[in-house]
Design a protein around this motif. Structure first.
Motif, PDB file in Angstrom:
ATOM      1  N   ILE A 106      -0.055  -6.958   6.302  1.00  0.00           N
ATOM      2  CA  ILE A 106      -0.159  -5.703   4.639  1.00  0.00           C
ATOM      3  C   ILE A 106       1.615  -4.644   5.159  1.00  0.00           C
ATOM      4  N   GLU A 107       1.874  -4.688   3.467  1.00  0.00           N
ATOM      5  CA  GLU A 107       2.921  -3.238   3.766  1.00  0.00           C
ATOM      6  C   GLU A 107       2.883  -2.124   3.297  1.00  0.00           C
ATOM      7  N   ILE A 108       2.635  -1.156   4.236  1.00  0.00           N
ATOM      8  CA  ILE A 108       1.957  -0.011   3.799  1.00  0.00           C
ATOM      9  C   ILE A 108       3.746   1.261   4.003  1.00  0.00           C
ATOM     10  N   ILE A 109       4.029   2.401   2.580  1.00  0.00           N
ATOM     11  CA  ILE A 109       4.893   2.701   2.058  1.00  0.00           C
ATOM     12  C   ILE A 109       4.335   4.426   2.490  1.00  0.00           C
ATOM     13  N   ASP A 110       4.691   4.880   3.348  1.00  0.00           N
ATOM     14  CA  ASP A 110       4.584   6.373   2.861  1.00  0.00           C
ATOM     15  C   ASP A 110       4.694   6.847   1.240  1.00  0.00           C
ATOM     16  N   ILE A 111       4.248   7.721   0.318  1.00  0.00           N
ATOM     17  CA  ILE A 111       4.024   8.652  -0.676  1.00  0.00           C
ATOM     18  C   ILE A 111       5.440   9.407  -0.415  1.00  0.00           C
ATOM     19  N   PRO A 112       6.621   9.842  -0.727  1.00  0.00           N
ATOM     20  CA  PRO A 112       7.642  10.679  -0.033  1.00  0.00           C
ATOM     21  C   PRO A 112       7.388  11.893  -0.046  1.00  0.00           C
ATOM     22  N   ILE A 155       1.004  -1.281  -0.256  1.00  0.00           N
ATOM     23  CA  ILE A 155       0.131   0.523   0.230  1.00  0.00           C
ATOM     24  C   ILE A 155       1.287   1.330  -0.532  1.00  0.00           C
ATOM     25  N   ALA A 156       0.228   2.188  -1.220  1.00  0.00           N
ATOM     26  CA  ALA A 156       1.339   3.634  -1.259  1.00  0.00           C
ATOM     27  C   ALA A 156      -0.076   4.340  -0.004  1.00  0.00           C
ATOM     28  N   LEU A 157       0.475   4.642   1.355  1.00  0.00           N
ATOM     29  CA  LEU A 157      -0.029   5.758   1.846  1.00  0.00           C
ATOM     30  C   LEU A 157       0.480   7.090   1.759  1.00  0.00           C
ATOM     31  N   HIS A 158      -1.127   8.002   1.129  1.00  0.00           N
ATOM     32  CA  HIS A 158      -0.878   9.505   0.672  1.00  0.00           C
ATOM     33  C   HIS A 158      -1.761  10.238   1.486  1.00  0.00           C
ATOM     34  N   ILE A 159      -0.923  11.172   2.356  1.00  0.00           N
ATOM     35  CA  ILE A 159      -2.083  11.673   3.642  1.00  0.00           C
ATOM     36  C   ILE A 159      -2.044  13.071   3.337  1.00  0.00           C
ATOM     37  N   SER A 185      -2.198   2.525 -15.941  1.00  0.00           N
ATOM     38  CA  SER A 185      -1.640   1.696 -14.752  1.00  0.00           C
ATOM     39  C   SER A 185      -3.300   1.407 -13.872  1.00  0.00           C
ATOM     40  N   LYS A 186      -2.946  -0.375 -13.373  1.00  0.00           N
ATOM     41  CA  LYS A 186      -4.150  -0.404 -12.926  1.00  0.00           C
ATOM     42  C   LYS A 186      -3.957  -0.619 -11.480  1.00  0.00           C
ATOM     43  N   GLU A 221       5.404   1.098  -6.857  1.00  0.00           N
ATOM     44  CA  GLU A 221       5.229   0.007  -7.414  1.00  0.00           C
ATOM     45  C   GLU A 221       4.086  -0.254  -6.800  1.00  0.00           C
ATOM     46  N   PRO A 222       3.067   0.150  -5.775  1.00  0.00           N
ATOM     47  CA  PRO A 222       2.180  -0.386  -4.649  1.00  0.00           C
ATOM     48  C   PRO A 222       1.016  -1.691  -5.722  1.00  0.00           C
ATOM     49  N   ASP A 223       0.441  -2.009  -4.516  1.00  0.00           N
ATOM     50  CA  ASP A 223      -0.795  -2.573  -5.136  1.00  0.00           C
ATOM     51  C   ASP A 223      -1.822  -1.912  -5.558  1.00  0.00           C
ATOM     52  N   ILE A 224      -2.144  -1.176  -4.421  1.00  0.00           N
ATOM     53  CA  ILE A 224      -3.282   0.108  -3.692  1.00  0.00           C
ATOM     54  C   ILE A 224      -2.037   1.110  -3.534  1.00  0.00           C
TER      55      ILE A 224
END
Length: 464
Positions: A381-387, A353-357, A446-447, A422-425
């Protein structure tokens, strides 16, 4: 006269529960989780009787708070795009001072510079003097509306779109049905292939339309003795294009044992009107919602943009507005404060998951952790903050429609980061940001889907 409101609401003690049948004592909801202590001009006090002279007087006083230190410049998204002083908060405040002091006459260039502001309020978060920039830009846009010489068709289209969102509930339901018919039929392909969208300058608006939405939100009856009640604020845009998130909020709240109620009398939060300079329209929206959500039950919302705006509601005597804002909670913030029901299971989700704040969550609500806390409840689940979470994505309510060139420049920054992750969501807690990023991703073929964190959680909950 300087209009000040002191709001100092600190601390709250909440009951924790693990069983759906437990009844909560809602007296504890008279204070919010976060300490919200600030002095501010309250536009809503004067919006119904606002005059240009009154707006200029307030704007002069507000602008005197700024010491022109320039610490806000690196945080301003339009300054990053244009790299010139008039496209910075400090530069705009100087323009406001000249405009309200009659040293600068109205001009197309002046209007362009001030209208370029996204109202992301990143400058407020960085300002050491706590300058109320959000109030200032709203007053400036009110003044611009009085002098604007925009083309007749543009003014009519702007008024019609704002009126649609802030109108009665049946207009939103009708719009949702028309959007669904448009998407499900050959009309959409025909419109996209023809030049009719470009002719009426609707091509950018059409791109952000999501896929088919369910007709309405289903609220289950829990059939339990005195279940705790929660109001759900549905807003305007979500009623048309994001019923999936509203349904997810209902499903999760129901899983936690809350009886959800969605007042039919509620309406738009008023942000669209306010940020477009229609302070009277924003005030009417506020009054409608203060009446619709009367009582003591907590009010939960799913769009952080709406929540940020409603957090600053205030009635003339401050009693109704104070009661409303003290019961106001973002859905992830609200849920994360309770123990998960013991009889409910969360399925693992082996996805990135690419996390957008959103800006509203970061700069106004200041609860950046709540979305992550909700997602961390899901196993595997894997969570990565969008830089680039510290930079506005360019959506900013109707900004992406009114200023598509600037909005696209800012969106490119987000898309570049998402591409690297390269996130899934992609997870975002604001509908405008989600629509903007989803349109950008679809444009790249992109899907990757953009979803609200609560929708991701709801899809993993079973047996509630």
């Amino acid at each position: 006269m300087r209009l000040l409101r002191l709001q100092n609401v600190t601390g709250s003690t909440r009951c924790k529960f693990g069983h759906a049948q437990e009844v909560l004592n809602y007296e504890v909801f008279q204070a919010t989780i976060l300490a919200r202590t600030h002095f501010e001009f309250n536009t809503f006090y004067v919006s119904r009787a606002m005059t240009p002279e009154h707006a200029k007087s307030n704007l002069k006083i507000l602008s005197e708070q700024c010491v022109k230190c320039g610490l806000c410049l690196p945080h301003c998204p339009t300054y990053k795009v244009f790299n010139i002083e008039p496209e910075s908060p400090r530069g705009r405040i100087s323009l406001m001072q000249g405009y309200c002091g009659d040293m600068l006459k109205f001009s197309d260039k002046l209007e362009e510079r001030l209208q370029h502001c996204l109202s992301c309020r990143a400058c407020e978060a960085a300002c050491p003097a706590s300058v109320e920039y959000g109030q200032m830009i709203d007053l400036s846009k009110f003044l611009l509306n009085q002098d604007s010489k925009a083309p007749f068709f543009q003014r009519i289209l702007k008024k019609a779109s704002t009126g649609l969102l802030t109108g009665p509930k049946y207009t939103l339901a009708l719009t949702r049905q028309l959007v669904n018919i448009y998407q499900a039929s050959y009309l959409r392909k025909l419109a996209q292939k023809s030049k009719i969208l470009s002719l009426f300058k609707l091509d950018d608006s059409e791109k952000i339309l999501p896929t088919y939405q369910q007709k309405s939100v289903n609220v289950p009856d829990l059939h339990q003795p005195e279940p705790p009640k929660v109001y759900l604020f549905s807003g305007c845009v979500a009623e048309i294009v994001d019923t999936a998130t509203l349904q997810a909020a209902v499903d999760v709240l129901s899983a936690y044992g809350f009886q959800v109620e969605i007042p039919k009398q509620q309406g738009c939060c008023g942000a669209v009107s306010c940020h477009n300079g229609d302070l009277d329209g924003a005030h009417q929206c506020m009054e409608k919602n203060l009446n619709a959500f009367a009582g003591d039950a907590p009010i939960v919302y799913v769009a952080t943009g709406c929540g940020a705006h409603m957090l600053e509601y205030s009635s003339p005597d401050n009693q109704a507005g104070g009661n409303f804002t003290s019961r106001l909670f973002e859905i992830c913030e609200f849920i994360s404060d309770y123990q998960f029901p013991q009889d409910t299971v969360i399925k693992p989700l082996n996805k990135k998951i690419a996390l957008h704040i959103p800006c509203s969550q970061r700069n106004v609500l200041k609860n950046q952790r709540s979305s992550r806390e909700i997602l961390e409840m899901i196993p595997e689940i894997e969570i990565i903050d969008i830089p680039s979470n510290d930079i506005c994505c360019g959506a900013a309510g109707t900004y992406m429609l009114n200023h598509p060139d600037v909005a696209q420049e800012l969106l490119k920054i987000k898309l570049d980061d998402i591409r690297q992750i390269e996130p899934d969501i992609v997870a975002s807690s604001n509908i405008g940001c989600a629509l903007h990023m989803q349109a950008g991703l679809l444009g790249e073929r992109s899907k990757v889907e953009v979803k609200h964190p609560i929708e991701i959680l709801a899809q993993q909950i079973i047996d509630y």
